[in-house]
Design an enzyme around this catalytic site. Structure first.
Site, short mmCIF file in Angstrom:
data_model
loop_
_atom_site.label_atom_id
_atom_site.label_comp_id
_atom_site.label_asym_id
_atom_site.label_seq_id
_atom_site.Cartn_x
_atom_site.Cartn_y
_atom_site.Cartn_z
N ARG A 10 67.04 11.70 38.11
CA ARG A 10 66.47 12.99 38.52
C ARG A 10 65.16 13.30 37.79
O ARG A 10 64.71 14.44 37.75
CB ARG A 10 67.46 14.14 38.31
N LEU A 11 64.52 12.29 37.22
CA LEU A 11 63.21 12.46 36.57
C LEU A 11 62.14 12.16 37.62
O LEU A 11 61.43 11.16 37.56
CB LEU A 11 63.09 11.56 35.34
#
Length: 212
Positions: free
Chosen positions: A190-191
């Site tokens: 989720r970066l």
């Protein structure tokens, strides 16, 4: 399986500062071309969000019909909910959900009606049955049954079997002039990579990276 357990890694690519372009439409065109070349269905589909007088937003899917540095074009029945809401508040948001490439593009701007000449040019480029459908459907208005809609369509098809339809005065296009465009590229854990373009008062564009 619980809905909260459904997830996957995004690992197709990254978006870096070096890939950004001076004008966001140049990068948008590249991403749009990538979507078209991917052979995925409806690469030009976009969510259009408008707001009614009470502040209630609404969304629907339409197809992008052109894009340039002047903005994004789409067409609709001018009696539709979106057109009526835009007549009172022309602030608009677009969203391109290219999840199959782990990409999204969000656009904020203002919508402006196209001139009659542009409407006519596009209207007559459409297939005849699509032209007829524009006449048969009072978009967003209630109708008792689908059979009634199809009857209206057939009556029009018979009436105009051997002649051209006039350009409807209740149908036309909008050009969305953007002042903000965000590009989102999915990232592992989720970066994600997010870059936002903002238009300045002198017509230039600035960019900033956003946290995911």
């Amino acid at each position: 399986m619980s809905l909260s357990d459904i997830r996957r890694q995004y690992s197709n690519a990254h978006l870096t500062e070096q890939e950004l372009t001076g004008h966001p439409i140049a990068l948008f065109r590249k991403w749009l071309d990538d979507a078209i070349q991917s052979d995925s269905p409806d690469p030009t589909a976009m969510t259009v969000a408008t707001v009614d007088p009470s502040g209630q937003p609404s969304q629907r899917i339409v197809l992008l019909k052109d894009v340039s540095e002047d903005g994004f074009l789409f067409y609709t029945n001018l009696g539709s909910r979106k057109a009526q809401e835009l007549s009172q508040n022309n602030k608009i948001s677009l969203h391109f959900p290219w999840f199959f490439m782990e990409r999204q593009v969000r656009v904020c701007g203002t919508a402006h009606k196209l001139p009659t000449t542009e409407n006519a040019k596009y209207f007559f480029s459409r297939p005849k049955d699509s032209q007829l459908a524009a006449y048969a459907s009072r978009q967003s208005q209630p109708i008792a049954t689908r059979e009634l809609l199809m009857t209206q369509f057939k009556q029009l098809k018979d009436k105009f079997a051997n002649k051209a339809l006039p350009v409807p005065d209740f149908w036309g296009g909008f050009r969305v002039e953007p002042h903000q465009i965000e590009f989102w590229q999915g990232g592992e854990d989720r970066l994600h990579d997010r870059f936002e373009y903002n238009k300045t008062a002198d017509g230039n564009w600035t960019t900033q990276r956003l946290m995911p």
